[in-house]
Scaffold this motif. Structure first.
Motif, PDB file in Angstrom:
ATOM      1  N   SER A 130       0.840  -1.191   0.000  1.00 52.35           N
ATOM      2  CA  SER A 130       0.000   0.000   0.000  1.00 52.35           C
ATOM      3  C   SER A 130       0.876   1.242   0.000  1.00 52.35           C
ATOM      4  O   SER A 130       1.606   1.479   0.970  1.00 52.35           O
ATOM      5  N   PRO A 131       0.836   2.046  -1.061  1.00 55.03           N
ATOM      6  CA  PRO A 131       1.656   3.261  -1.072  1.00 55.03           C
ATOM      7  C   PRO A 131       1.245   4.238   0.024  1.00 55.03           C
ATOM      8  O   PRO A 131       2.061   5.028   0.501  1.00 55.03           O
ATOM      9  N   ARG A 132      -0.016   4.157   0.438  1.00 53.00           N
ATOM     10  CA  ARG A 132      -0.479   5.036   1.520  1.00 53.00           C
ATOM     11  C   ARG A 132       0.268   4.733   2.819  1.00 53.00           C
ATOM     12  O   ARG A 132       0.634   5.640   3.572  1.00 53.00           O
ATOM     13  N   GLU A 133       0.505   3.446   3.083  1.00 51.21           N
ATOM     14  CA  GLU A 133       1.212   3.053   4.291  1.00 51.21           C
ATOM     15  C   GLU A 133       2.712   3.318   4.198  1.00 51.21           C
ATOM     16  O   GLU A 133       3.393   3.403   5.227  1.00 51.21           O
ATOM     17  N   LEU A 134       3.229   3.444   2.968  1.00 48.15           N
ATOM     18  CA  LEU A 134       4.671   3.648   2.780  1.00 48.15           C
ATOM     19  C   LEU A 134       5.030   5.087   2.437  1.00 48.15           C
ATOM     20  O   LEU A 134       6.194   5.375   2.137  1.00 48.15           O
ATOM     21  N   CYS A 135       4.059   5.993   2.464  1.00 49.10           N
ATOM     22  CA  CYS A 135       4.331   7.384   2.088  1.00 49.10           C
ATOM     23  C   CYS A 135       5.478   7.955   2.923  1.00 49.10           C
ATOM     24  O   CYS A 135       5.447   7.939   4.158  1.00 49.10           O
ATOM     25  N   GLY A 136       6.524   8.425   2.234  1.00 48.79           N
ATOM     26  CA  GLY A 136       7.661   9.032   2.908  1.00 48.79           C
ATOM     27  C   GLY A 136       8.609   8.052   3.564  1.00 48.79           C
ATOM     28  O   GLY A 136       9.527   8.475   4.276  1.00 48.79           O
ATOM     29  N   LEU A 137       8.436   6.744   3.312  1.00 42.76           N
ATOM     30  CA  LEU A 137       9.269   5.736   3.971  1.00 42.76           C
ATOM     31  C   LEU A 137      10.144   4.992   2.975  1.00 42.76           C
ATOM     32  O   LEU A 137       9.841   4.904   1.792  1.00 42.76           O
ATOM     33  N   ASN A 138      11.229   4.433   3.492  1.00 42.33           N
ATOM     34  CA  ASN A 138      12.129   3.552   2.747  1.00 42.33           C
ATOM     35  C   ASN A 138      12.249   2.274   3.564  1.00 42.33           C
ATOM     36  O   ASN A 138      12.917   2.254   4.600  1.00 42.33           O
ATOM     37  N   VAL A 139      11.578   1.202   3.127  1.00 42.99           N
ATOM     38  CA  VAL A 139      11.414  -0.002   3.939  1.00 42.99           C
ATOM     39  C   VAL A 139      11.935  -1.212   3.177  1.00 42.99           C
ATOM     40  O   VAL A 139      11.738  -1.328   1.971  1.00 42.99           O
ATOM     41  N   THR A 140      12.588  -2.139   3.871  1.00 45.93           N
ATOM     42  CA  THR A 140      13.056  -3.361   3.223  1.00 45.93           C
ATOM     43  C   THR A 140      11.856  -4.231   2.830  1.00 45.93           C
ATOM     44  O   THR A 140      10.795  -4.171   3.463  1.00 45.93           O
ATOM     45  N   VAL A 141      12.038  -5.054   1.796  1.00 41.25           N
ATOM     46  CA  VAL A 141      10.930  -5.910   1.367  1.00 41.25           C
ATOM     47  C   VAL A 141      10.552  -6.914   2.451  1.00 41.25           C
ATOM     48  O   VAL A 141       9.390  -7.335   2.547  1.00 41.25           O
ATOM     49  N   GLN A 142      11.514  -7.298   3.293  1.00 43.67           N
ATOM     50  CA  GLN A 142      11.197  -8.237   4.368  1.00 43.67           C
ATOM     51  C   GLN A 142      10.164  -7.635   5.322  1.00 43.67           C
ATOM     52  O   GLN A 142       9.349  -8.347   5.898  1.00 43.67           O
ATOM     53  N   ASP A 143      10.179  -6.303   5.465  1.00 44.35           N
ATOM     54  CA  ASP A 143       9.271  -5.640   6.395  1.00 44.35           C
ATOM     55  C   ASP A 143       7.915  -5.294   5.792  1.00 44.35           C
ATOM     56  O   ASP A 143       6.942  -5.122   6.522  1.00 44.35           O
ATOM     57  N   HIS A 218     -10.961  11.836  -3.693  1.00 41.28           N
ATOM     58  CA  HIS A 218      -9.870  11.989  -2.729  1.00 41.28           C
ATOM     59  C   HIS A 218      -9.500  10.639  -2.122  1.00 41.28           C
ATOM     60  O   HIS A 218      -8.315  10.276  -2.036  1.00 41.28           O
ATOM     61  N   ARG A 219     -10.506   9.861  -1.723  1.00 39.90           N
ATOM     62  CA  ARG A 219     -10.259   8.558  -1.111  1.00 39.90           C
ATOM     63  C   ARG A 219      -9.627   7.586  -2.109  1.00 39.90           C
ATOM     64  O   ARG A 219      -8.663   6.875  -1.781  1.00 39.90           O
ATOM     65  N   ASP A 220     -10.144   7.557  -3.336  1.00 39.66           N
ATOM     66  CA  ASP A 220      -9.605   6.645  -4.356  1.00 39.66           C
ATOM     67  C   ASP A 220      -8.127   6.906  -4.611  1.00 39.66           C
ATOM     68  O   ASP A 220      -7.304   5.975  -4.651  1.00 39.66           O
ATOM     69  N   ILE A 221      -7.784   8.160  -4.818  1.00 40.68           N
ATOM     70  CA  ILE A 221      -6.397   8.489  -5.162  1.00 40.68           C
ATOM     71  C   ILE A 221      -5.478   8.321  -3.960  1.00 40.68           C
ATOM     72  O   ILE A 221      -4.349   7.824  -4.092  1.00 40.68           O
ATOM     73  N   LEU A 222      -5.943   8.682  -2.786  1.00 37.98           N
ATOM     74  CA  LEU A 222      -5.125   8.500  -1.587  1.00 37.98           C
ATOM     75  C   LEU A 222      -4.821   7.018  -1.366  1.00 37.98           C
ATOM     76  O   LEU A 222      -3.686   6.646  -1.046  1.00 37.98           O
ATOM     77  N   ASP A 223      -5.815   6.154  -1.574  1.00 40.08           N
ATOM     78  CA  ASP A 223      -5.606   4.717  -1.390  1.00 40.08           C
ATOM     79  C   ASP A 223      -4.658   4.126  -2.430  1.00 40.08           C
ATOM     80  O   ASP A 223      -3.814   3.278  -2.113  1.00 40.08           O
ATOM     81  N   GLU A 224      -4.784   4.570  -3.675  1.00 38.58           N
ATOM     82  CA  GLU A 224      -4.022   3.956  -4.768  1.00 38.58           C
ATOM     83  C   GLU A 224      -2.677   4.617  -5.036  1.00 38.58           C
ATOM     84  O   GLU A 224      -1.742   3.956  -5.491  1.00 38.58           O
ATOM     85  N   ALA A 225      -2.565   5.928  -4.774  1.00 36.54           N
ATOM     86  CA  ALA A 225      -1.311   6.636  -5.042  1.00 36.54           C
ATOM     87  C   ALA A 225      -0.519   6.925  -3.778  1.00 36.54           C
ATOM     88  O   ALA A 225       0.685   7.193  -3.845  1.00 36.54           O
ATOM     89  N   GLY A 226      -1.180   6.907  -2.625  1.00 33.16           N
ATOM     90  CA  GLY A 226      -0.467   7.133  -1.373  1.00 33.16           C
ATOM     91  C   GLY A 226      -0.448   8.564  -0.911  1.00 33.16           C
ATOM     92  O   GLY A 226      -0.075   8.843   0.231  1.00 33.16           O
ATOM     93  N   ILE A 227      -0.807   9.506  -1.781  1.00 28.74           N
ATOM     94  CA  ILE A 227      -0.898  10.912  -1.392  1.00 28.74           C
ATOM     95  C   ILE A 227      -2.196  11.490  -1.945  1.00 28.74           C
ATOM     96  O   ILE A 227      -2.755  10.969  -2.908  1.00 28.74           O
ATOM     97  N   ALA A 228      -2.669  12.554  -1.321  1.00 30.79           N
ATOM     98  CA  ALA A 228      -3.947  13.154  -1.700  1.00 30.79           C
ATOM     99  C   ALA A 228      -3.878  13.733  -3.117  1.00 30.79           C
ATOM    100  O   ALA A 228      -2.804  14.135  -3.578  1.00 30.79           O
TER     101      ALA A 228
END
Length: 285
Positions: A130-143, A218-228
């Motif tokens: 989910s790009p929304r959950e990863l917005c602004g983050l750099n996370v390993t694939v294991q996580d 707003h909800r559709d794009i936030l969910d699919e793109a991760g930003i408003a």
């Protein structure tokens, strides 16, 4: 032969005419390759960033790289280049979510990154995150995407960095073929329109064209793109302005502001400072 089959034969990374990645001037810096046309809606580019081990004569080594927001999500294989049979060390496969503003990345001599940049709306379908959950983050694939952990092991087992890039290309191509229909059509259409007009659209007008409320958009794009959507439009407009400024260093700010839909030159300068952290002249200088 279809477009993807042709890509498998002709679209590969070719470095110095073969599969070796010698550390020379040709490899230093940033290089990108376009995806096959069939995948262009989902994949912006495959890319490589190579930090030289030694500075060029008379030029100091850069210590940081300024990464600008673009609304995309990247899958990145990082490692340190080790010349010889053991070509990599300290490898890491991670996902970088969409950014709201610039990030300064420390550059270490000999560091290499191989990546794929996914357009807004495709991270969930192609990476399962989910790009929304990863917005602004750099996370390993294991996580964040354990299913991709096997890809990291396979890339580490490749004979050369060029083979690793080919494997990354193959993997994304295969996932696109399998999961291209997973993306939500309404969100994909809205995001495609935002990108085609480079952010120059009012959300009320876009929502009306889709037959939905602005709140639903707003909800559709936030969910699919991760930003408003309004922020994404702002980022896309900013990217267009930066592209014009870099393509023509002599371009007047007022002309670029007008072409990109800014109210005036001051509006453009303010956006660049907020999103890039520097003035327009410093950014393109």
């Amino acid at each position: 032969m279809d477009a993807l089959a042709a890509w498998s034969l002709t679209g590969r990374v070719r470095i110095n005419g073969g599969d070796t990645m010698a550390e020379d001037e040709q490899q230093q810096g940033y290089t990108q390759w376009a995806p096959p046309a069939a995948m262009a809606d989902a994949v912006d580019a495959f890319w490589q960033f190579w930090v030289p081990r030694h500075p060029q004569q008379g030029a100091p080594l850069r210590r940081q790289h300024r990464v600008l927001p673009d609304g995309c999500t990247d899958l990145i294989f990082d490692f340190h280049h080790a010349p010889g049979p053991a070509w990599l060390a300290s490898s890491r496969l991670g996902i970088v979510g969409p950014m709201k503003r610039f990030v300064l990345v420390d550059l270490e001599p000999g560091a290499v990154s191989l990546g794929v940049r996914l357009r807004p709306g495709w991270a969930q379908a192609l990476l399962g995150v989910s790009p929304r959950e990863l917005c602004g983050l750099n996370v390993t694939v294991q996580d964040c995407a354990p299913a991709l952990a096997q890809l990291q092991r396979r890339m580490e087992d490749c004979a050369t960095p060029a083979h690793a890039m080919t494997l990354l290309q193959d993997t994304i191509t295969q996932r696109w073929t399998s999961f291209r229909d997973v993306a939500k059509p309404r969100a994909v259409h809205a995001l495609a329109h935002l990108q085609s007009c480079e952010g120059q659209v009012r959300m009320t007008a876009l929502a009306h064209s889709l037959g939905v409320s602005e709140r639903t958009l707003h909800r559709d794009i936030l969910d699919e793109a991760g930003i408003a959507p309004k922020l994404l439009a702002r980022v896309l407009r900013f990217q267009r302005a930066v592209s014009l400024l870099r393509a023509n260093g002599g371009a007047a700010l007022c002309d670029v502001a007008l072409e990109c839909g800014y109210a005036d030159q001051a509006h453009l300068s303010r956006d660049v400072r907020e999103l890039a952290g520097v003035s327009p002249s410093t950014l393109v200088g």
